[in-house]
Scaffold this active site. Structure first.
Site, short mmCIF file in Angstrom:
data_model
loop_
_atom_site.label_atom_id
_atom_site.label_comp_id
_atom_site.label_asym_id
_atom_site.label_seq_id
_atom_site.Cartn_x
_atom_site.Cartn_y
_atom_site.Cartn_z
N TYR A 40 0.84 -1.20 0.00
CA TYR A 40 0.00 0.00 0.00
C TYR A 40 0.87 1.25 0.00
CZ TYR A 40 -3.48 3.41 1.76
OH TYR A 40 -4.30 4.49 1.92
N ASP A 55 -0.89 15.54 6.28
CA ASP A 55 -1.84 14.92 5.35
C ASP A 55 -3.09 15.79 5.28
OD1 ASP A 55 -3.19 13.17 3.71
OD2 ASP A 55 -3.74 11.79 5.33
N ASP A 82 -3.42 5.19 -2.53
CA ASP A 82 -4.33 6.21 -2.01
C ASP A 82 -4.25 7.45 -2.91
OD1 ASP A 82 -5.67 8.14 -0.53
OD2 ASP A 82 -4.34 8.03 1.21
N ASP A 84 -6.46 10.02 -2.48
CA ASP A 84 -7.23 11.07 -1.79
C ASP A 84 -8.54 11.35 -2.53
OD1 ASP A 84 -5.32 11.24 0.19
OD2 ASP A 84 -4.25 12.89 -0.75
N HIS A 109 -7.75 3.80 -4.27
CA HIS A 109 -8.99 4.17 -3.58
C HIS A 109 -9.14 5.68 -3.61
CE1 HIS A 109 -7.32 5.60 0.29
NE2 HIS A 109 -6.56 4.52 0.34
N GLU A 111 -11.80 8.93 -2.23
CA GLU A 111 -12.68 9.18 -1.08
C GLU A 111 -13.70 10.29 -1.33
OE1 GLU A 111 -9.89 11.99 1.71
OE2 GLU A 111 -9.12 10.05 1.10
N CYS A 119 -7.00 14.16 7.55
CA CYS A 119 -6.73 12.77 7.89
C CYS A 119 -8.04 12.11 8.30
CB CYS A 119 -5.71 12.70 9.02
SG CYS A 119 -5.54 11.05 9.75
N ARG A 154 -13.66 4.80 -0.95
CA ARG A 154 -13.51 5.06 0.48
C ARG A 154 -14.54 6.10 0.90
NH1 ARG A 154 -8.42 7.86 3.82
NH2 ARG A 154 -9.77 9.37 4.82
N GLU A 184 -13.98 4.25 6.37
CA GLU A 184 -12.92 4.77 7.23
C GLU A 184 -13.42 5.03 8.65
OE1 GLU A 184 -10.06 4.81 8.12
OE2 GLU A 184 -8.93 6.37 7.07
N ASN A 206 -9.16 -0.50 7.78
CA ASN A 206 -7.92 0.26 7.96
C ASN A 206 -7.46 0.13 9.41
OD1 ASN A 206 -5.79 2.00 7.64
ND2 ASN A 206 -7.02 3.85 7.64
#
Length: 296
Positions: A40, A55, A82, A84, A109, A111, A119, A154, A184, A206
């Protein structure tokens, strides 16, 4: 076999696929040689590890693509990435998908937070409307070159909107083409069970440290029918603390002697890098060049 198909088969063939976070190509090698079956690349890891920033949506597609390409070029495992919020609208998402697929990503993924994201385990997250998240999924699905590239949805909706809303958005994402889902900040095993009972595609948990999700064991996650366990920054956190300890030891004592026992040795480093094999290739190359020169 392409990497997307490899990731799908790893999910299908394992009761629970452990997906280990790697922030550098060397850590990816360590994970692979430790027996990992999937890796990942965390957005938070790119932000903190490669850029030294929080982040908070500061990193760009290029920042992530550089790390992904370096990691994928050195290992044979499938890599989940990721992305985002996709770095913009439909065309930006399409560019991200094509760029990362070319870099070697097996899965991504995306989101449902707003562009100025936070975050996933911090308060005050803000989400885009449901239709906008569905547009993100459709854009990602439409942009992939290979149908095997995994598009994972996500959602950060659980904290603000509750379980039913989270299940609703994940179900809608699946209808829009998402292959897997990633709820999440889940705080209870029973919640994972309700999600897996409601969603027909593989569900990711996660299992990140120091967040709102307990560190559920693999047996516990299997009991809730979770298919993927993500450990995004476990090695990164440990490496950070080790680095800090070494720096402080050198500054305060004037020597690294007291921390030698916690260091990887030069020979161990060479072993994982296959340094001696590279060196032998160099020796053979130079020997051949020498022979060619002498024969002229």
């Amino acid at each position: 076999m392409n990497t997307g198909k490899q990731f799908r088969e790893a999910v299908a063939q394992n009761e629970l696929l452990q997906c280990l976070g790697a922030t550098t190509a060397y850590h990816a090698l360590l994970a692979e040689k430790s027996g990992a079956k999937a890796l990942y690349v965390s957005g938070g890891g790119v932000s903190a590890g490669s850029l030294g920033v929080p982040d908070l949506g500061i990193s760009t597609l290029n920042d992530v693509a550089v790390d992904v390409e370096r990691i994928c070029s050195r290992i044979s495992l499938p890599v989940l990435v990721d992305i985002d919020t996709g770095w913009g609208g439909s065309f930006n998402i399409a560019r991200a998908i094509k760029t990362l697929e070319k870099a070697g990503a097996a899965a991504i993924h995306i989101e449902d937070q707003i562009q100025q994201k936070r975050c996933g385990h911090r308060p005050n997250k803000a989400l885009v409307p449901k239709f906008e998240m569905l547009d993100r999924i459709k854009s990602a699905v439409d942009a992939r070159v290979s149908d095997d590239l995994v598009i994972m949805a996500r959602t950060d909706s659980l904290a603000q909107q509750g379980l039913e809303a989270a299940i609703d958005i994940m179900g809608a994402c699946v209808d829009a083409g998402a292959d897997m889902v990633f709820p999440e900040a889940v705080s209870e095993l029973a919640v994972y069970k309700k999600i897996t009972e409601s969603i027909a595609v593989p569900v990711l948990a996660n299992i990140t440290e120091f967040g709102v999700t307990p560190l559920f064991t693999t047996d516990e996650l299997i009991s809730a029918d979770v298919k993927i366990a993500l450990y995004p920054l476990s090695a990164f956190r440990a490496a950070n603390q080790a680095a800090l300890n070494v720096y402080q030891q050198i500054i305060t004592t004037g020597s690294q002697q007291a921390v030698l026992e916690v260091m990887q040795t030069r020979e161990e480093l060479y072993e994982y890098l296959e340094y001696h094999r590279y060196e032998q290739q160099l020796d053979q190359l130079f020997s051949k060049e020498g022979a060619d020169v002498n024969s002229i």
